[in-house]
Design a protein around this motif. Structure first.
Motif, short mmCIF file in Angstrom:
data_model
loop_
_atom_site.label_atom_id
_atom_site.label_comp_id
_atom_site.label_asym_id
_atom_site.label_seq_id
_atom_site.Cartn_x
_atom_site.Cartn_y
_atom_site.Cartn_z
N MET A 1 2.08 3.83 -7.76
CA MET A 1 1.27 3.34 -6.66
C MET A 1 2.11 2.53 -5.66
O MET A 1 1.93 2.65 -4.47
N PHE A 2 3.02 1.72 -6.17
CA PHE A 2 3.78 0.84 -5.28
C PHE A 2 4.76 1.61 -4.41
O PHE A 2 5.07 1.17 -3.31
N GLU A 3 5.22 2.76 -4.88
CA GLU A 3 6.07 3.59 -4.05
C GLU A 3 5.27 4.12 -2.85
O GLU A 3 5.78 4.20 -1.73
N VAL A 4 4.02 4.46 -3.09
CA VAL A 4 3.15 4.93 -2.00
C VAL A 4 2.91 3.80 -1.01
O VAL A 4 3.01 4.00 0.21
N LEU A 5 2.64 2.60 -1.51
CA LEU A 5 2.42 1.45 -0.62
C LEU A 5 3.67 1.16 0.21
O LEU A 5 3.57 0.86 1.40
N ALA A 6 4.84 1.25 -0.42
CA ALA A 6 6.08 1.02 0.31
C ALA A 6 6.24 2.06 1.42
O ALA A 6 6.63 1.73 2.54
N TYR A 7 5.90 3.30 1.12
CA TYR A 7 5.99 4.37 2.12
C TYR A 7 5.03 4.08 3.29
O TYR A 7 5.42 4.20 4.46
N VAL A 8 3.81 3.67 2.98
CA VAL A 8 2.83 3.36 4.03
C VAL A 8 3.33 2.20 4.88
O VAL A 8 3.27 2.25 6.11
N TYR A 9 3.85 1.16 4.24
CA TYR A 9 4.36 0.00 4.97
C TYR A 9 5.50 0.40 5.91
O TYR A 9 5.54 -0.02 7.06
N ASP A 101 -6.52 -11.41 -4.79
CA ASP A 101 -7.50 -10.34 -5.01
C ASP A 101 -6.81 -8.99 -5.19
O ASP A 101 -7.10 -8.24 -6.11
N ARG A 102 -5.87 -8.67 -4.30
CA ARG A 102 -5.19 -7.38 -4.38
C ARG A 102 -4.23 -7.30 -5.57
O ARG A 102 -4.05 -6.25 -6.15
N ALA A 103 -3.64 -8.44 -5.94
CA ALA A 103 -2.78 -8.45 -7.13
C ALA A 103 -3.61 -8.24 -8.39
O ALA A 103 -3.18 -7.54 -9.31
N MET A 104 -4.81 -8.79 -8.41
CA MET A 104 -5.69 -8.58 -9.57
C MET A 104 -6.12 -7.12 -9.66
O MET A 104 -6.43 -6.64 -10.75
N ILE A 119 2.76 -6.49 -2.45
CA ILE A 119 1.37 -6.86 -2.18
C ILE A 119 1.30 -7.87 -1.04
O ILE A 119 0.50 -7.73 -0.12
N VAL A 120 2.17 -8.88 -1.09
CA VAL A 120 2.20 -9.89 -0.02
C VAL A 120 2.54 -9.22 1.31
O VAL A 120 1.89 -9.50 2.33
N LEU A 121 3.53 -8.34 1.32
CA LEU A 121 3.88 -7.61 2.54
C LEU A 121 2.69 -6.82 3.08
O LEU A 121 2.43 -6.81 4.28
N MET A 122 1.96 -6.17 2.18
CA MET A 122 0.81 -5.36 2.61
C MET A 122 -0.31 -6.24 3.17
O MET A 122 -1.03 -5.82 4.08
N VAL A 123 -0.47 -7.44 2.66
CA VAL A 123 -1.48 -8.36 3.21
C VAL A 123 -1.08 -8.78 4.61
O VAL A 123 -1.91 -8.77 5.52
N TYR A 124 0.19 -9.12 4.82
CA TYR A 124 0.66 -9.41 6.17
C TYR A 124 0.45 -8.20 7.07
O TYR A 124 -0.03 -8.30 8.19
#
Length: 149
Positions: A1-9, A101-104, A119-124
């Motif tokens: 999942m985190f690889e996908v989030l990194a790609y989106v970011y 919330d998102r970390a949980m 997660i912090v980067l995605m919140v920003y």
């Protein structure tokens, strides 16, 4: 999942520039991500988009007390990192609550610090806020190999 989030970011510089979930899912699939990873990431992102519930939190000097479940899921490293960001004045209470919330909602316990930083980067990212250069550097670098002087 985190690889996908990194790609989106990396590919959508702000949350409001990101396509709708269905279109984003197709794009992620075309890039080669697995369906399960895409589904997890889209579910996680939907919680991020609906994260305005803490917008009304006033700035205060109150101390945040974490529940036992939060302490177990986040772990000492992540909680220490939140404290560092709050102490530096770069993570207001509303964003902190969204980060927690998102970390949980993230898999794994405790959450790895590298994943927590994403997660912090995605919140920003979702708020359209760009962290200052030093914070961005801290969020982007793997500090596990650093030696304290």
């Amino acid at each position: 999942m985190f690889e996908v989030l990194a790609y989106v970011y990396e590919n959508y510089w702000r949350g409001d520039a990101c396509p709708e979930p269905q279109q984003l899912g197709r794009k992620l699939s075309a890039v080669g991500f697995e369906a399960e990873e895409i589904t997890q990431a889209l579910d996680w992102l939907s919680g991020l988009r609906g994260g305005g519930v803490h917008e009304a939190l006033p700035p205060s000097m109150a101390m945040r007390v974490y529940t036992a479940a939060e302490r177990e899921h986040l772990g000492a490293e992540c909680l220490g990192f939140v404290h560092l960001l709050e102490g530096a004045g770069v993570l207001p209470a509303a964003q902190r609550e969204l980060v927690v919330d998102r970390a949980m909602a993230a898999p794994g316990a405790p959450v790895a610090l590298s994943e927590f930083k994403m997660i912090v980067l995605m919140v920003y990212w979702s708020s359209g806020t760009e962290p200052d250069a030093l914070v961005l550097d801290e969020l982007s670098q793997d500090t596990s190999a650093r030696v304290a002087h």
